[in-house]
Design a protein around this motif. Structure first.
Motif, PDB file in Angstrom:
ATOM      1  N   TYR A  35       0.753  -1.171  -0.038  1.00  0.00           N
ATOM      2  CA  TYR A  35      -0.130   0.003   0.142  1.00  0.00           C
ATOM      3  C   TYR A  35       0.750   1.198  -0.046  1.00  0.00           C
ATOM      4  O   TYR A  35       1.638   1.355   0.757  1.00  0.00           O
ATOM      5  CB  TYR A  35      -1.004  -0.071   1.073  1.00  0.00           C
ATOM      6  CG  TYR A  35      -1.778  -0.881   1.174  1.00  0.00           C
ATOM      7  CD1 TYR A  35      -3.020  -0.920   0.424  1.00  0.00           C
ATOM      8  CD2 TYR A  35      -1.791  -2.268   2.146  1.00  0.00           C
ATOM      9  CE1 TYR A  35      -3.889  -2.165   0.218  1.00  0.00           C
ATOM     10  CE2 TYR A  35      -2.484  -3.406   2.007  1.00  0.00           C
ATOM     11  CZ  TYR A  35      -3.679  -3.213   1.274  1.00  0.00           C
ATOM     12  OH  TYR A  35      -4.733  -4.315   1.173  1.00  0.00           O
TER      13      TYR A  35
ATOM     14  N   MET B 167       1.180   5.139   0.547  1.00  0.00           N
ATOM     15  CA  MET B 167       0.582   6.013   1.469  1.00  0.00           C
ATOM     16  C   MET B 167       1.029   7.430   1.359  1.00  0.00           C
ATOM     17  O   MET B 167       2.277   7.607   1.470  1.00  0.00           O
ATOM     18  CB  MET B 167       0.408   5.625   3.070  1.00  0.00           C
ATOM     19  CG  MET B 167      -0.076   4.366   2.943  1.00  0.00           C
ATOM     20  SD  MET B 167      -0.189   3.642   4.852  1.00  0.00           S
ATOM     21  CE  MET B 167       1.592   3.354   4.819  1.00  0.00           C
TER      22      MET B 167
ATOM     23  N   GLU C 169      -8.120   5.624  -1.561  1.00  0.00           N
ATOM     24  CA  GLU C 169      -9.053   5.981  -0.609  1.00  0.00           C
ATOM     25  C   GLU C 169      -8.357   6.663   0.590  1.00  0.00           C
ATOM     26  O   GLU C 169      -7.162   6.034   1.272  1.00  0.00           O
ATOM     27  CB  GLU C 169      -9.595   4.499  -0.187  1.00  0.00           C
ATOM     28  CG  GLU C 169     -10.564   4.550   1.063  1.00  0.00           C
ATOM     29  CD  GLU C 169     -10.930   3.170   1.375  1.00  0.00           C
ATOM     30  OE1 GLU C 169     -11.602   3.126   2.186  1.00  0.00           O
ATOM     31  OE2 GLU C 169     -10.265   2.014   0.801  1.00  0.00           O
ATOM     32  N   ARG C 170      -8.935   7.543   0.946  1.00  0.00           N
ATOM     33  CA  ARG C 170      -8.463   8.314   2.435  1.00  0.00           C
ATOM     34  C   ARG C 170      -8.830   7.957   3.491  1.00  0.00           C
ATOM     35  O   ARG C 170     -10.084   7.449   3.884  1.00  0.00           O
ATOM     36  CB  ARG C 170      -8.952   9.723   2.375  1.00  0.00           C
ATOM     37  CG  ARG C 170      -8.300  10.518   3.751  1.00  0.00           C
ATOM     38  CD  ARG C 170      -8.387  12.010   3.324  1.00  0.00           C
ATOM     39  NE  ARG C 170      -7.391  12.245   2.476  1.00  0.00           N
ATOM     40  CZ  ARG C 170      -6.214  12.665   2.460  1.00  0.00           C
ATOM     41  NH1 ARG C 170      -5.673  12.224   3.642  1.00  0.00           N
ATOM     42  NH2 ARG C 170      -5.250  12.967   1.637  1.00  0.00           N
ATOM     43  N   LYS C 171      -8.006   7.258   4.259  1.00  0.00           N
ATOM     44  CA  LYS C 171      -8.493   6.363   5.566  1.00  0.00           C
ATOM     45  C   LYS C 171      -7.356   6.764   6.678  1.00  0.00           C
ATOM     46  O   LYS C 171      -6.226   7.235   6.524  1.00  0.00           O
ATOM     47  CB  LYS C 171      -8.819   5.090   5.398  1.00  0.00           C
ATOM     48  CG  LYS C 171      -7.447   4.279   4.681  1.00  0.00           C
ATOM     49  CD  LYS C 171      -8.075   2.909   4.519  1.00  0.00           C
ATOM     50  CE  LYS C 171      -6.839   1.987   3.926  1.00  0.00           C
ATOM     51  NZ  LYS C 171      -7.451   0.755   3.644  1.00  0.00           N
ATOM     52  N   ASP C 172      -7.621   6.572   7.837  1.00  0.00           N
ATOM     53  CA  ASP C 172      -6.811   6.314   9.267  1.00  0.00           C
ATOM     54  C   ASP C 172      -6.067   4.970   9.230  1.00  0.00           C
ATOM     55  O   ASP C 172      -6.727   3.922   9.067  1.00  0.00           O
ATOM     56  CB  ASP C 172      -7.553   6.559  10.344  1.00  0.00           C
ATOM     57  CG  ASP C 172      -8.035   7.993  10.488  1.00  0.00           C
ATOM     58  OD1 ASP C 172      -7.672   8.701  10.079  1.00  0.00           O
ATOM     59  OD2 ASP C 172      -9.211   7.873  11.231  1.00  0.00           O
ATOM     60  N   VAL C 173      -4.785   5.277   9.132  1.00  0.00           N
ATOM     61  CA  VAL C 173      -3.764   3.965   9.241  1.00  0.00           C
ATOM     62  C   VAL C 173      -2.853   4.048  10.381  1.00  0.00           C
ATOM     63  O   VAL C 173      -2.535   5.124  10.791  1.00  0.00           O
ATOM     64  CB  VAL C 173      -3.163   3.807   7.855  1.00  0.00           C
ATOM     65  CG1 VAL C 173      -4.064   3.743   6.705  1.00  0.00           C
ATOM     66  CG2 VAL C 173      -2.381   5.060   7.553  1.00  0.00           C
TER      67      VAL C 173
ATOM     68  N   ASN D 286      -0.614   6.761  14.441  1.00  0.00           N
ATOM     69  CA  ASN D 286      -1.917   6.769  13.549  1.00  0.00           C
ATOM     70  C   ASN D 286      -1.663   7.848  12.620  1.00  0.00           C
ATOM     71  O   ASN D 286      -1.173   9.322  13.056  1.00  0.00           O
ATOM     72  CB  ASN D 286      -3.177   6.865  14.238  1.00  0.00           C
ATOM     73  CG  ASN D 286      -3.323   5.453  15.117  1.00  0.00           C
ATOM     74  OD1 ASN D 286      -3.161   4.362  14.630  1.00  0.00           O
ATOM     75  ND2 ASN D 286      -3.884   5.617  16.383  1.00  0.00           N
TER      76      ASN D 286
ATOM     77  N   ASN E 183      -3.818  10.081   9.055  1.00  0.00           N
ATOM     78  CA  ASN E 183      -4.652   9.957   8.006  1.00  0.00           C
ATOM     79  C   ASN E 183      -3.995  10.126   6.573  1.00  0.00           C
ATOM     80  O   ASN E 183      -3.098  11.165   6.447  1.00  0.00           O
ATOM     81  CB  ASN E 183      -5.613  11.264   8.231  1.00  0.00           C
ATOM     82  CG  ASN E 183      -6.724  11.018   7.129  1.00  0.00           C
ATOM     83  OD1 ASN E 183      -6.892  11.619   6.191  1.00  0.00           O
ATOM     84  ND2 ASN E 183      -7.903  10.393   7.541  1.00  0.00           N
ATOM     85  N   LYS E 184      -4.220   9.024   5.744  1.00  0.00           N
ATOM     86  CA  LYS E 184      -3.360   9.094   4.573  1.00  0.00           C
ATOM     87  C   LYS E 184      -4.303   8.845   3.221  1.00  0.00           C
ATOM     88  O   LYS E 184      -5.448   8.314   3.583  1.00  0.00           O
ATOM     89  CB  LYS E 184      -2.375   7.923   4.739  1.00  0.00           C
ATOM     90  CG  LYS E 184      -1.300   8.412   5.651  1.00  0.00           C
ATOM     91  CD  LYS E 184      -0.198   9.344   5.180  1.00  0.00           C
ATOM     92  CE  LYS E 184       0.837   9.329   6.308  1.00  0.00           C
ATOM     93  NZ  LYS E 184       1.796  10.521   5.646  1.00  0.00           N
ATOM     94  N   LEU E 185      -3.944   9.137   2.221  1.00  0.00           N
ATOM     95  CA  LEU E 185      -4.371   8.605   1.010  1.00  0.00           C
ATOM     96  C   LEU E 185      -3.657   7.409   0.486  1.00  0.00           C
ATOM     97  O   LEU E 185      -2.413   7.463   0.191  1.00  0.00           O
ATOM     98  CB  LEU E 185      -4.130   9.859  -0.030  1.00  0.00           C
ATOM     99  CG  LEU E 185      -4.982   9.701  -1.548  1.00  0.00           C
ATOM    100  CD1 LEU E 185      -6.557   9.626  -1.374  1.00  0.00           C
ATOM    101  CD2 LEU E 185      -4.682  10.939  -2.099  1.00  0.00           C
ATOM    102  N   VAL E 186      -4.428   6.406   0.434  1.00  0.00           N
ATOM    103  CA  VAL E 186      -3.968   4.964   0.352  1.00  0.00           C
ATOM    104  C   VAL E 186      -4.133   4.315  -0.943  1.00  0.00           C
ATOM    105  O   VAL E 186      -5.436   4.357  -1.515  1.00  0.00           O
ATOM    106  CB  VAL E 186      -4.262   4.032   1.397  1.00  0.00           C
ATOM    107  CG1 VAL E 186      -3.806   2.644   1.262  1.00  0.00           C
ATOM    108  CG2 VAL E 186      -4.063   4.605   2.720  1.00  0.00           C
TER     109      VAL E 186
END
Length: 458
Positions: free
Chosen positions: A180, A182, A335-339, A351, A353-356
């Motif tokens: 992935y 990021m 997809e933008r999400k917390d990783v 933690n 927030n990234k565009l994955v």
């Protein structure tokens, strides 16, 4: 001794061994003799060098204490190599000294059998109660770099390479067999765009234009100014073409400008409601007086400003769409999400927030190609083993890797992240991004932008 070519004169009794076999051939031969079958929804494996005919569960083989986690060949494997391939055992002669070729074959076998197990798991329906999470931990212990794996095995098993890439490419996370990418935002891809200058033949997004559209902290970018050369045909046409907007402008004049001084036909007078009602009955007449009379100077300027803003907003929106589409054509939709990420310096999780983006296929392919190109072009043309003096116990394979040291950790010695690695891939392939943008909106395309901007001004 050449580790790639193995000739054993003392095993002349084996007809099949008359041909020259490589260590890889022998490891693959053992894998081919390994049986796999499903039993009760679980994958079972029968290793040819083990005597347990009922086989072992795949899960059991990869426990931390199992034989396939051992760095050194097991006694059963050594005996099997002696009886099946003619390698005399030396592990009991004054110390645990194992033939270097046998150790190499053991390493290759572990990698090949791991891939075989994972392939079988993909092809068969596994009992969910088996605790499938263990598959994610199937990774052969190896100190080899991806470049060494390409050189020795001509493959890049994700289960081995994945954690290495995760650690060395700061913007890649390897998880559940997937890579992935990021990034914080699309701005991080600015280096993927060319430095091509725009010309009269059209507007193309180069690195500068992309940076202006995607990376400005104030989020304000208007690439064009002084656009209005015919106020009536450009600006007023948009006003009179929208009845609601036309009435809005008339109401503004009535409420805010009636009673203001103006110069009309060489005389100073006050703008009256009667003037407004008379002129507004014909949109062409109202447009002309707004364009000519000083009392309407600020209104005219605001409408012109709305036109330029609408024009630029249309162009920037098109730039954003074209730039984003050019990127997703390479890496797919993100997809933008917390990783949850791991910091290798502080050795702690955090933690973000990234565009994955899932870049599994392209990363593996480009990584292999980059390594292969480095070895084939920087090292192999100049490699002459006949001119070298090997150190005691050193194989030709090891000697070549010392000789080709500049490629043995490629591309990670040169790049700290996948984005910069891909930038040079795109550049070398003459594929830097440079999408075309429609920079000449029609009035219909500008209307919504224009109307919204007028409403926001007065």
């Amino acid at each position: 001794m050449d580790i790639v070519k193995l000739i054993r004169e003392e095993i002349g009794d084996f007809d099949w061994a008359k041909d020259v076999l490589t260590n890889e051939d022998i490891a693959q031969d053992i894998v081919n003799k390994t049986r796999f079958w499903m039993e009760g929804g679980n994958l079972r494996v029968d290793l040819p060098f083990m005597s347990y005919y009922e086989g072992y569960s795949a899960k059991q083989l990869f426990k931390s204490s199992s034989l396939l986690k051992s760095e050194s060949p097991t006694i059963m494997f050594l005996e099997y190599m002696k009886n099946g391939y003619g390698f005399e055992r030396s592990d009991y002669l004054g110390g645990y000294n194992i033939d270097l070729n046998v150790s190499d074959i053991w390493f290759r076998y572990k990698n090949l059998i791991t891939k075989k197990v994972l392939d079988n798991l993909k092809d068969n329906k596994i009992n969910e109660s088996d605790g499938f999470d263990w598959v994610r931990d199937v990774e052969v212990d190896a100190d080899l770099t991806p470049a060494q794996l390409v050189h020795r095995f001509e493959t890049l098993p994700d289960s081995i390479v994945g954690p290495y890439v995760d650690k060395n490419f700061g913007d890649i996370k390897y998880e559940n067999g997937r890579y992935y990418l990021m990034v914080d935002d699309f701005c991080d891809f600015s280096s993927w765009f060319s430095d091509r200058e725009n010309s009269s033949q059209g507007f193309y997004i180069n690195e500068w234009a992309f940076t202006q559209a995607f990376c400005r902290e104030d989020n304000f970018f208007e690439p064009y100014s002084d656009l209005v050369y015919n106020w009536i045909d450009q600006v007023w046409e948009l006003v009179e073409g929208n009845k609601e907007l036309y009435n809005y402008v008339v109401d503004y004049i009535t409420e805010d400008l009636v009673g203001e001084e103006m110069r009309l036909d060489g005389e100073e007078k006050m703008l009256s409601l009667e003037d407004v009602l008379t002129w507004s009955a014909d949109s062409d007449v109202l447009g002309s007086v707004i364009n000519e009379l000083d009392v309407f100077e600020n209104l005219k300027w605001e409408l012109e400003g709305s036109y330029e803003n609408a024009y630029n907003t249309f162009v920037v929106d098109n730039m954003y769409k074209a730039g984003r589409d050019a990127i997703t054509d390479v890496v797919g939709n993100g997809e933008r999400k917390d990783v949850e990420l791991y910091n290798y310096y502080s050795e702690s999780n955090y933690n973000a927030n990234k565009l994955v983006f899932d870049v599994t296929s392209m990363l593996s392919d480009y990584l292999y190609e980059a390594i292969e190109y480095c070895i084939d072009n920087r090292c192999k043309p100049y490699w002459k083993p006949e001119d070298l003096e090997f150190e005691e116990g050193e194989t030709e394979e090891e000697a070549f890797e010392d000789f080709c040291d500049e490629c043995m950790n490629h591309p990670f010695d040169d790049y700290g992240d996948f984005v910069s690695f891909m930038k040079d891939i795109l550049k070398d392939n003459s594929d830097l991004l440079n999408p075309y943008v429609d920079e000449h909106p029609s009035n219909d395309e500008m209307e919504d932008y224009f109307v919204d901007n007028v409403y926001s001004r007065f």
